[in-house]
Design a protein around this motif. Structure first.
Motif, PDB file in Angstrom:
ATOM      1  N   LEU A 315      10.954 -11.876   6.399  1.00 33.35           N
ATOM      2  CA  LEU A 315      11.018 -11.068   5.174  1.00 33.35           C
ATOM      3  C   LEU A 315      11.087 -11.915   3.914  1.00 33.35           C
ATOM      4  N   PRO A 331       5.791 -11.322   1.951  1.00 29.68           N
ATOM      5  CA  PRO A 331       6.630 -11.832   3.042  1.00 29.68           C
ATOM      6  C   PRO A 331       5.805 -12.583   4.069  1.00 29.68           C
ATOM      7  N   LYS A 333       6.209 -12.698   7.305  1.00 28.40           N
ATOM      8  CA  LYS A 333       6.023 -11.912   8.533  1.00 28.40           C
ATOM      9  C   LYS A 333       5.866 -12.802   9.756  1.00 28.40           C
ATOM     10  N   ARG A 340      12.385  -7.118  11.984  1.00 30.37           N
ATOM     11  CA  ARG A 340      11.986  -6.869  10.594  1.00 30.37           C
ATOM     12  C   ARG A 340      11.987  -5.369  10.288  1.00 30.37           C
ATOM     13  N   PHE A 344      14.502  -3.461   7.650  1.00 36.79           N
ATOM     14  CA  PHE A 344      13.893  -2.727   6.533  1.00 36.79           C
ATOM     15  C   PHE A 344      14.424  -1.304   6.480  1.00 36.79           C
ATOM     16  N   CYS A 377      12.745  -5.491   0.809  1.00 35.68           N
ATOM     17  CA  CYS A 377      12.735  -6.764   1.541  1.00 35.68           C
ATOM     18  C   CYS A 377      13.861  -7.670   1.063  1.00 35.68           C
TER      19      CYS A 377
END
Length: 464
Positions: A315, A331, A333, A340, A344, A377
């Motif tokens: 993130l 981000p 990722k 993640r 979130f 994020c």
């Protein structure tokens, strides 16, 4: 003498292994073995006689799940195990032999990797995919995705019958009563008419535990009559369509049952891993979300720094910097997708409960000009940092105001409503994204010719 054992793990074929000393000099290479007790014992006996098990470092890539029993076996022997991302070893292999790829070369490279890139080595302590909580979190995400797809297909099939069915059934296709009705094959309008008002009302009342009754039966009968009028020529095969709808409904019902059982098992595993309820004390983190965070994150104490834990989530923003120039992108990722997603979703709720997170979200939206997802994020990484800090301290999460004073949930919600509410027009602007290309809403290419009159060179009627 420190030894480095590089293993190129295979899923079906034999593994290849090479042994090097601490200077990267190969002692032997290219030996093959399989994940069987006799082969592993023979491999271990091939180490030098004076080898100390504590000085043996096993380096391998996380090839599917084949590495898990290997890592557990070597740890039981006293060796240390390191997992190397395949991308990193591939880049290093291309540096040494750009046009060559073989299992023997990979094992040699892994054996020498501790000397070439010591900062990238992190000991693997857990079972990886063998951990019960980690498996449960991944399986939960997979089942939810499958059920969502099944419900989406169910929604599109019902559109063939006409809009009245959505009005009669409602927007929540995941409702157990709706799925029971469709799974019974009652998406055929002829069958619905034959059942009649009384039997339909009895069916709805029994499966909804009294929530549905005669009004829903009347709506279903009206939807069936409208479908028959809409397809008055009999072109649509109602029994065949009803069977397709029943299949999707049965799949959704079965997935819902599997999710219910899985959630109960994950709850028990979470209680054993977090008996003090530290994760569930955090705002926005319920039992299933806590299981996903702890299962996919692993032991929070394994990270050398909180920045490393944030980077693990994927993130954190991409950094592209050189000299006097630099910029942050989206981000990375690069971390675990299930982790993640859980963070979130937790951040989306936490900003409504924790005043300090609400203040940060307000600042990012109003002052920094971030859009909603970008701000979440930032909140997610902050929330993870606090969860790990609470875990290491062995204390539950405490809601506090921005001045550090402890507050209750009701007080926190009042503070957020009074100070950190986002104006609706600002939220609408922040959530608006511009797409210069073509999409399903705008099929017209940016370079397509205009179909209307020219606005650049306007002409008047009658002009020659």
């Amino acid at each position: 003498m420190p030894l480095r054992l590089g293993i190129d793990v295979a899923c079906r074929a034999a593994h290849q292994v090479s042994l090097a000393d601490e200077q990267g000099r190969l002692i032997w290479s290219g030996r093959r073995f399989r994940t069987t007790p006799p082969d592993l014992d023979q491999l271990w006996s091939s180490l030098p006689d004076d080898a100390d098990p504590g000085e043996v470092l096993v380096v391998m890539e996380p090839t599917r799940n084949a590495w898990v029993p290997l890592a557990a076996w070597f740890r039981r022997k006293g060796a240390r195990v390191v997992l190397v991302p395949p991308e990193r070893s591939a880049d290093l292999r291309n540096y040494y032999a750009k046009h060559t790829k073989s299992d023997r070369l990979d094992s040699q490279l892994l054996a020498r990797l501790p000397m070439l890139h010591p900062d990238g080595l992190h000991l693997e302590q857990g079972l990886g995919p063998g951990d019960a909580l980690k498996r449960a979190a991944k399986l939960h995400s997979t089942l939810v995705h499958r059920r969502t797809q099944s419900l989406a297909r169910l929604d599109t099939l019902l559109e063939l019958l006409g809009p009245a069915w959505h009005s009669a059934i409602g927007a929540d296709l995941g409702n157990r009563t709706v799925l029971k009705f469709l799974a019974a094959g009652y998406a055929d309008p002829h069958v619905v008419k034959r059942l009649g008002r009384v039997r339909l009302a009895r069916f709805c009342h029994r499966h909804s535990r009294g929530a549905w009754g005669e009004p829903h039966a009347d709506a279903l009968l009206a939807a069936a009559r409208e479908t028959l009028e809409l397809w008055s020529d009999g072109e649509l095969d109602y029994p065949d369509l009803a069977e397709d709808i029943a299949i999707e409904a049965r799949l959704a019902l079965q997935l819902s049952e599997e999710l219910k059982d899985l959630d109960e098992r994950a709850t028990l595993v979470l209680k054993a891993a977090d008996p003090n309820g530290i994760l569930t004390s955090a705002p926005g983190v319920a039992t299933i979300t806590a299981a996903a965070i702890l299962g996919r994150l692993g032991d929070p104490n394994r990270f050398d720094s909180l920045a490393g834990a944030r980077a693990f989530t994927g993130l954190v923003p991409i950094l592209d910097s050189s000299g006097l120039t630099g910029r942050h992108g989206g981000p990375t990722k690069r971390g675990d997708a299930v982790l993640r997603q859980a963070l979130f979703m937790a951040a989306s709720q936490a900003r409504r409960i924790d005043p300090t997170l609400a203040a940060k979200y307000h600042r990012l939206m109003v002052n920094a000009g971030k859009h909603h997802n970008s701000a979440l994020c930032h909140i997610a990484t902050t929330l993870l940092t606090r969860i790990i800090a609470c875990w290491r301290a062995g204390q539950p999460y405490q809601l506090r105001d921005v001045d550090g004073s402890a507050v209750t949930i009701d007080q926190a919600r009042t503070i957020i409503a009074e100070r950190y509410a986002i104006p609706k027009d600002l939220r609408a602007r922040r959530r608006t994204t511009t797409n210069a290309g073509t999409d399903r809403r705008s099929k017209e290419s940016p370079r397509a010719p205009s179909t209307g009159p020219s606005t650049t060179h306007a002409t008047t009627p009658g002009a020659a």
